[in-house]
Design an enzyme around this catalytic site. Structure first.
Site, PDB file in Angstrom:
ATOM      1  N   ASP A  72      55.627  70.847  68.731  1.00 15.82           N
ATOM      2  CA  ASP A  72      56.373  72.013  69.237  1.00 15.82           C
ATOM      3  C   ASP A  72      57.844  71.902  68.867  1.00 15.82           C
ATOM      4  O   ASP A  72      58.321  70.827  68.483  1.00 15.82           O
ATOM      5  CB  ASP A  72      56.170  72.202  70.757  1.00 15.82           C
ATOM      6  N   ASN A 131      53.416  72.311  84.521  1.00 18.34           N
ATOM      7  CA  ASN A 131      52.684  73.546  84.864  1.00 18.34           C
ATOM      8  C   ASN A 131      51.341  73.621  84.115  1.00 18.34           C
ATOM      9  O   ASN A 131      50.737  74.685  84.038  1.00 18.34           O
ATOM     10  CB  ASN A 131      53.537  74.778  84.537  1.00 18.34           C
ATOM     11  N   HIS A 133      50.916  73.022  80.867  1.00 19.81           N
ATOM     12  CA  HIS A 133      50.999  73.357  79.443  1.00 19.81           C
ATOM     13  C   HIS A 133      50.715  72.135  78.577  1.00 19.81           C
ATOM     14  O   HIS A 133      50.898  70.988  79.001  1.00 19.81           O
ATOM     15  CB  HIS A 133      52.339  74.016  79.080  1.00 19.81           C
ATOM     16  N   GLU A 138      52.149  77.766  77.154  1.00 19.13           N
ATOM     17  CA  GLU A 138      52.445  78.016  78.557  1.00 19.13           C
ATOM     18  C   GLU A 138      51.304  78.798  79.202  1.00 19.13           C
ATOM     19  O   GLU A 138      50.625  79.576  78.526  1.00 19.13           O
ATOM     20  CB  GLU A 138      53.730  78.855  78.655  1.00 19.13           C
TER      21      GLU A 138
HETATM   22  C1  GLP Z   1      57.239  69.296  77.436  1.00 21.73           C
HETATM   23  C2  GLP Z   1      56.763  69.434  75.981  1.00 21.73           C
HETATM   24  C3  GLP Z   1      55.440  68.774  75.773  1.00 21.73           C
HETATM   25  C4  GLP Z   1      55.401  67.504  76.582  1.00 21.73           C
HETATM   26  C5  GLP Z   1      55.297  67.884  78.032  1.00 21.73           C
HETATM   27  C6  GLP Z   1      55.405  66.723  78.988  1.00 21.73           C
HETATM   28  O1  GLP Z   1      57.748  70.501  77.914  1.00 21.73           O
HETATM   29  N1  GLP Z   1      56.692  70.769  75.491  1.00 21.73           N
HETATM   30  O2  GLP Z   1      55.245  68.532  74.406  1.00 21.73           O
HETATM   31  O3  GLP Z   1      54.278  66.744  76.207  1.00 21.73           O
HETATM   32  O4  GLP Z   1      56.231  68.896  78.357  1.00 21.73           O
HETATM   33  O5  GLP Z   1      56.673  66.149  78.943  1.00 21.73           O
HETATM   34  P1  GLP Z   1      57.029  64.780  79.606  1.00 21.73           P
HETATM   35  O6  GLP Z   1      56.237  63.737  78.880  1.00 21.73           O
HETATM   36  O7  GLP Z   1      58.513  64.599  79.401  1.00 21.73           O
HETATM   37  O8  GLP Z   1      56.645  64.843  81.043  1.00 21.73           O
END
Ligand code: GLP
Length: 232
Positions: A72, A131, A133, A138
């Site tokens: 992403d 959430n 995702h 999303e």
């Molecule tokens: C983010 C990213 C994802 C990531 C997820 C969890 O918003 N878009 O690619 O894997 O949320 O993030 P984290 O590992 O910092 O909890």
């Protein structure tokens, strides 16, 4: 209730998660040196990537044949912006592991074409959004959601603010689609911390629903690695 193709390993804490996740990917790279890997950023996989880099430095792992595929990216960032998720992937995974080939996520059509030419993903390494995702798919995102630009939800803007102290979070992003992610031959989902406990339970134990995009990962050959705070 967990689906048959799904394996859930619960480990004591974040360091144990990093070890187990590094071992999981290192085994696959040893078996298939030209592995094509979808690479999440975010905080959860950073310990895993550091462990893999350690193995590369020690000469026990060779990642030079691996292809890293970007999961992403924030939309509309100028070149060189410090918030670039591609730059984060490069400094946490690609450079320290000595990976030579990168599939960037800029234009959805070019990305989809390049992935198809590569024969799809061998492995997707994912974190879990608070959430539900995955990438920036999303809620609501169904299993066929393509690679596309999306508006970030207020919840994602809040969680992503933790990455960029003093900077704003861009409000739009491009994400590899659910179709790309679910097409991976194997998926590793990493989940750490009590704040992920409820959403992980929805993803694994609740109904498959676009309201929790991660719930569709149960359709794949999925390995979940969670620490005890996330999966008591
Ligand atoms: C983010 C990213 C994802 C990531 C997820 C969890 O918003 N878009 O690619 O894997 O949320 O993030 P984290 O590992 O910092 O909890």
């Amino acid at each position: 209730m967990v689906t048959p193709g799904v394996t859930v390993h619960v480990v004591p804490d974040a360091p144990a998660l990093a070890d187990a996740a590094a071992e999981w990917l290192a085994q696959r790279i040893a078996r298939t040196p030209a592995l094509t890997v979808l690479v999440a950023t975010g905080q959860t996989p950073m310990g895993m990537y550091a462990q893999l880099a350690e193995r590369v430095r020690a000469g026990t792992l060779d990642c030079s044949g691996v292809t890293a595929v970007q999961l992403d990216e924030y939309a509309g960032l100028p070149e060189g912006d410090p918030r670039s998720l591609r730059a984060w992937m490069l400094r946490s995974f690609v450079t320290p592991l000595g990976v030579q080939t990168v599939v960037p996520l800029l234009d959805p059509a070019a990305f989809t074409g390049r992935l198809a030419a590569l024969g799809g993903l061998d492995v997707a390494v994912l974190g879990l959004g608070p959430n539900g995702h995955v990438g920036f798919n999303e809620p609501p995102s169904g299993p066929d959601a393509p690679t596309r630009e999306v508006a970030l939800t207020p919840e994602s803007l809040r969680s992503n603010a933790a990455y960029w102290s003093g900077l704003t979070v861009p409000t739009r992003a491009v994400t590899a689609g659910m179709d790309v992610i679910l097409g991976a031959r194997e998926t590793l989902l990493l989940v750490s911390g009590a704040h992920k406990c409820a959403i992980l339970s929805e993803a694994l134990d609740g109904p498959e629903t676009p309201l929790v995009p991660a719930s569709f990962l149960r359709r794949t050959a999925l390995t979940v690695l969670a620490d005890r705070d996330a999966r008591p």
